[in-house]
Design a protein around this motif. Sequence first.
Motif, PDB file in Angstrom:
ATOM      1  N   THR A 152       0.810  -1.221   0.000  1.00 17.79           N
ATOM      2  CA  THR A 152       0.000   0.000   0.000  1.00 17.79           C
ATOM      3  C   THR A 152       0.844   1.273   0.000  1.00 17.79           C
ATOM      4  O   THR A 152       0.304   2.361  -0.177  1.00 17.79           O
ATOM      5  N   LEU A 153       2.144   1.155   0.175  1.00 10.48           N
ATOM      6  CA  LEU A 153       2.984   2.330   0.368  1.00 10.48           C
ATOM      7  C   LEU A 153       2.865   3.323  -0.784  1.00 10.48           C
ATOM      8  O   LEU A 153       2.742   4.537  -0.563  1.00 10.48           O
ATOM      9  N   ALA A 154       2.887   2.848  -2.018  1.00  4.53           N
ATOM     10  CA  ALA A 154       2.853   3.739  -3.172  1.00  4.53           C
ATOM     11  C   ALA A 154       1.501   4.424  -3.337  1.00  4.53           C
ATOM     12  O   ALA A 154       1.384   5.396  -4.086  1.00  4.53           O
ATOM     13  N   LYS A 155       0.473   3.928  -2.631  1.00  2.00           N
ATOM     14  CA  LYS A 155      -0.872   4.486  -2.752  1.00  2.00           C
ATOM     15  C   LYS A 155      -1.184   5.527  -1.680  1.00  2.00           C
ATOM     16  O   LYS A 155      -2.235   6.164  -1.724  1.00  2.00           O
ATOM     17  N   VAL A 156      -0.287   5.692  -0.723  1.00  2.00           N
ATOM     18  CA  VAL A 156      -0.521   6.646   0.361  1.00  2.00           C
ATOM     19  C   VAL A 156      -0.420   8.073  -0.186  1.00  2.00           C
ATOM     20  O   VAL A 156       0.548   8.421  -0.864  1.00  2.00           O
ATOM     21  N   LEU A 157      -1.412   8.898   0.109  1.00  2.00           N
ATOM     22  CA  LEU A 157      -1.418  10.290  -0.352  1.00  2.00           C
ATOM     23  C   LEU A 157      -1.097  11.274   0.765  1.00  2.00           C
ATOM     24  O   LEU A 157      -0.566  12.351   0.503  1.00  2.00           O
ATOM     25  N   ALA A 158      -1.435  10.923   1.994  1.00  2.00           N
ATOM     26  CA  ALA A 158      -1.239  11.846   3.114  1.00  2.00           C
ATOM     27  C   ALA A 158       0.246  12.051   3.391  1.00  2.00           C
ATOM     28  O   ALA A 158       1.037  11.096   3.348  1.00  2.00           O
ATOM     29  N   PRO A 159       0.680  13.272   3.683  1.00  3.12           N
ATOM     30  CA  PRO A 159       2.083  13.520   4.052  1.00  3.12           C
ATOM     31  C   PRO A 159       2.495  12.607   5.211  1.00  3.12           C
ATOM     32  O   PRO A 159       1.791  12.527   6.215  1.00  3.12           O
TER      33      PRO A 159
END
Length: 200
Positions: free
Chosen positions: A128-135
């Motif tokens: 899921t790391l590449a999908k994280v949007l939050a800073p």
Amino acid sequence: MEGALWLPENHLGVVLFANGSGSNRLKPPYDYVGSVLHNARLATLWLDMVTLDERRTYQPRPSVALLAERLQAACDWLQLNESTRELPIALFGSGYGAAAALQLAVSRQRDICAIVLRGGRPDLGSQTLAKVLAPTLLIVGSLDDGVLNANRSAYAALECKKRLEIIPGATHSFDEPGSLEVVARLARGWFLQHTHFALV
């Protein structure tokens, strides 16, 4: 789940704490971080994410999927509770709760404003790391060898606004003099700078 919600006066937002260890987090030994956030007018919600029965089973580690499901329930509760439903939500993850926090951030991208991970295992949420949007801010001790490498790998995989802070001389527990103060200062600054939180 049981939880403890602290609401300082004129609170600006709420930080949901996710810890995946088997110890009771309602009165965490490092709640100094919480006190610093409260002084910055940030509410906190601590969860006891692992039940007593689960702690007694002595499993090698809790299921990240189960922890993420419980975080989802806590996020739902915050958005329904009269005192917190209008507040922006940020996440503070540690241990295996770090991976669960990242999963929540992906599934609730419009709801999560910022993430801080302290000595956690974000690599367990590698899909899921590449999908994280939050800073996302990663904080790890320089003497926490295994976790340090895991955080470096996770940092490389993140594509959101990100930062990796390595605290010299700190171990996994951040018990060394001054280490926890640095963690608290970094977390406070990240939440206030990279979310909708704003001092007035």
